[in-house]
Design a protein around this motif. Structure first.
Motif, PDB file in Angstrom:
ATOM      1  N   ILE A 155       0.853  -1.183   0.000  1.00 32.51           N
ATOM      2  CA  ILE A 155       0.000   0.000   0.000  1.00 32.51           C
ATOM      3  C   ILE A 155       0.893   1.237   0.000  1.00 32.51           C
ATOM      4  N   SER A 156       0.314   2.374  -0.288  1.00 33.02           N
ATOM      5  CA  SER A 156       1.025   3.651  -0.239  1.00 33.02           C
ATOM      6  C   SER A 156       0.335   4.578   0.746  1.00 33.02           C
ATOM      7  N   LEU A 157       1.024   5.633   1.115  1.00 28.23           N
ATOM      8  CA  LEU A 157       0.403   6.632   1.990  1.00 28.23           C
ATOM      9  C   LEU A 157      -0.824   7.246   1.321  1.00 28.23           C
ATOM     10  N   ALA A 177       9.405  -5.656   7.575  1.00 27.13           N
ATOM     11  CA  ALA A 177       8.113  -6.329   7.660  1.00 27.13           C
ATOM     12  C   ALA A 177       7.389  -5.957   8.949  1.00 27.13           C
ATOM     13  N   ARG A 178       8.147  -5.796  10.029  1.00 26.96           N
ATOM     14  CA  ARG A 178       7.535  -5.398  11.294  1.00 26.96           C
ATOM     15  C   ARG A 178       6.885  -4.026  11.164  1.00 26.96           C
ATOM     16  N   ILE A 179       7.586  -3.094  10.526  1.00 29.60           N
ATOM     17  CA  ILE A 179       7.020  -1.769  10.304  1.00 29.60           C
ATOM     18  C   ILE A 179       5.734  -1.889   9.491  1.00 29.60           C
ATOM     19  N   SER A 180       5.768  -2.717   8.444  1.00 28.61           N
ATOM     20  CA  SER A 180       4.606  -2.839   7.566  1.00 28.61           C
ATOM     21  C   SER A 180       3.389  -3.351   8.316  1.00 28.61           C
ATOM     22  N   TYR A 210      11.489   2.474   3.922  1.00 27.14           N
ATOM     23  CA  TYR A 210      10.173   1.819   3.907  1.00 27.14           C
ATOM     24  C   TYR A 210       9.206   2.518   2.955  1.00 27.14           C
ATOM     25  N   TRP A 211       9.200   3.851   2.965  1.00 24.06           N
ATOM     26  CA  TRP A 211       8.341   4.605   2.055  1.00 24.06           C
ATOM     27  C   TRP A 211       9.147   5.132   0.865  1.00 24.06           C
ATOM     28  N   ALA A 212      10.091   4.334   0.385  1.00 23.46           N
ATOM     29  CA  ALA A 212      10.874   4.635  -0.827  1.00 23.46           C
ATOM     30  C   ALA A 212      11.747   5.878  -0.657  1.00 23.46           C
ATOM     31  N   GLY A 213      12.184   6.151   0.555  1.00 20.88           N
ATOM     32  CA  GLY A 213      13.141   7.226   0.792  1.00 20.88           C
ATOM     33  C   GLY A 213      14.542   6.650   0.919  1.00 20.88           C
ATOM     34  N   GLU A 254       4.878   0.968  -0.043  1.00 23.57           N
ATOM     35  CA  GLU A 254       5.809   0.475   0.962  1.00 23.57           C
ATOM     36  C   GLU A 254       6.763  -0.508   0.298  1.00 23.57           C
ATOM     37  N   GLN A 255       8.016  -0.455   0.694  1.00 19.34           N
ATOM     38  CA  GLN A 255       9.054  -1.280   0.085  1.00 19.34           C
ATOM     39  C   GLN A 255       9.189  -2.576   0.874  1.00 19.34           C
TER      40      GLN A 255
END
Length: 454
Positions: free
Chosen positions: A49-51, A174-177, A414-417, A443-444
């Motif tokens: 998913i994305s923000l 994965a934990r963040i996701s 995680y958010w492609a940064g 999300e990466q």
């Protein structure tokens, strides 16, 4: 049981794991469940998913949308957990048997086994039950980060640093996701049940959160808040009279972007913590070396400032943090982004034992009295949005864990940064944090195909 060296070091197939487990004691067998339970779930890929998707979905929340969100979470969480359980099972058995890694496996399997049994969510009452289980699971998993870190340090001679870092980065991302999708749903449920909310209506004016997503995250405000916390932390560590560097902010100060506030606060907090500590300690060493040059009663010059520059481009926001704290010591450079720390591992293990729970948020940079003072100063309007990550670890203010930078990079990517660091030994460090400005990047995640191809 003695195992071939190649099997221990290169990672096992699932069949070899089963064969070796069959030869262990009955006590050890109880630690592991048949891996066939995971097969159907591992066959599924996670749905990134994305923000922007989170924002659009939650902008006009209805009962149907909330139940749809619940069913996404109900199927997505056990899918993502199953992939990580499989990753752990494919580690060398000597690593799998480490008590800290094993404890994480047990936490993950319990959550997976509970969530996979949930039936389709059809009513708000069903959703309330799911939310209760999710909230309890998030709290139960707060020990995961320190346990993983201790397990990796203890197993650093059983696998290469590259393999261990790849495993840690995959597990932590994965934990963040999982926490993102879980906490987003909890926050949406909280919004839907709020007395002020009218289902299907747009958010009221001035309401700047959609679930956990902060619509107008202003880097300047985040930096100011983190700077206050880090400076209070430094006074607790070095004494109330310590000379602190000025933190100067320049550039595009009014830039805003959608982001999850706790993620950005953690990264900025860790970068500032490192910069302030390095600058203060180098300044104190210089004071001691040059004390004879200053007559009694004369104050030595203050430490050099920390310069923060905000740069807004069409697609990104870049935050540069520059200090003159002496740079990264040469012997630490190979371990800068690694969770394995070579000869420094033993001291970090002792430090990690003092941090049994870790949420990886800005609040963990604060001691309790400082946290209460900052909360009073900032007011409710500037507090991080409520979420299950907000519990304190009571981390001592000068306790180094050796994972701030690698974990910050996981958050940034995680958010492609991205997060990069350039060190000039003997002078200082420039850290560059790049953030996707539009919130349109997925999300990466590390997919099963890429893991199994290795």
């Amino acid at each position: 049981m003695t195992l071939p060296r190649t099997a221990r070091r290169s990672g096992w197939t699932s069949q070899l794991v089963l064969a070796s487990l069959a030869q262990t004691t009955s006590t050890q067998n109880k630690r592991w469940r048949p891996i066939s339970v995971l097969d159907d779930w591992v066959a599924k890929e996670a749905r990134p998913i994305s923000l922007r998707q989170l924002m659009v979905f939650g902008r006009s929340l209805t009962e149907a949308r909330l139940i749809s969100s619940a069913n996404y979470v109900r199927t997505e969480l056990p899918t993502r957990l199953a992939h990580r359980l499989r990753d752990i099972q494919q580690l060398p058995y000597a690593v799998v048997s480490n008590p800290h890694v094993h404890a994480v496996y047990e936490l993950y399997y319990k959550a997976f086994d509970t969530l996979r049994k949930f039936k389709e969510i059809k009513t708000l009452e069903d959703n309330d039950v799911l939310c209760s289980v999710i909230g309890q699971t998030l709290q139960a998993h707060l020990p995961v980060i320190p346990k993983l870190a201790m397990g990796i340090l203890e197993c650093s001679e059983l696998m290469s640093a590259h393999e261990l870092d790849k495993f840690m980065n995959t597990i932590l991302r994965a934990r963040i996701s999982r926490r993102v999708i879980a906490e987003q749903h909890l926050a949406l449920t909280e919004t839907f049940n709020a007395s002020w909310y009218s289902p299907g209506a747009p958010l009221p004016e001035g309401h700047e959160f959609i679930g956990e997503v902060f619509l107008k995250c202003q880097a300047r405000d985040v930096i100011d808040r983190c700077a206050k916390a880090v400076c209070s932390l430094a006074r607790s560590a070095y004494g109330p009279d310590v000379q602190l560097p000025d933190i100067r902010l320049t550039g595009h100060l009014d830039t805003t972007f959608p982001y999850i506030l706790s993620h950005l606060e953690y990264i900025i907090g860790e970068l500032l913590r490192n910069a302030v500590q390095a600058t203060v300690e180098r300044h104190q060493r210089r004071q001691q070396e040059e004390a004879s040059r200053y007559p009694a009663g004369n104050m030595p010059p203050p430490p050099p400032p920390i310069e923060i520059t905000l740069c807004e481009a069409a697609q990104h926001v870049i935050i540069r943090v520059s200090d003159q704290g002496g740079g990264v010591p040469h012997d630490m450079m190979p371990y800068l982004w690694s969770f394995s720390k070579g000869k420094h591992s033993q001291q970090l293990l002792e430090n990690l034992k003092k941090v049994p729970r870790m949420a990886a948020t800005l609040q963990e940079l604060r001691v309790d009295d400082v946290n209460q003072q900052n909360s009073a100063e900032l007011g409710d309007s500037e507090q991080p949005h409520n979420n299950s990550l907000a519990s304190l670890s009571r981390r001592p203010p000068n306790l180094r864990l050796g994972m701030g930078l690698p974990l910050s990079r996981v958050y940034a990517e995680y958010w492609a940064g991205s997060l990069e660091l350039h060190s000039l030994e003997g002078y200082g460090v420039d850290a560059f944090l790049q953030i996707s400005k539009l919130g349109n990047k997925n999300e990466q995640l590390t997919m099963r195909a890429s893991m199994d191809a290795v």
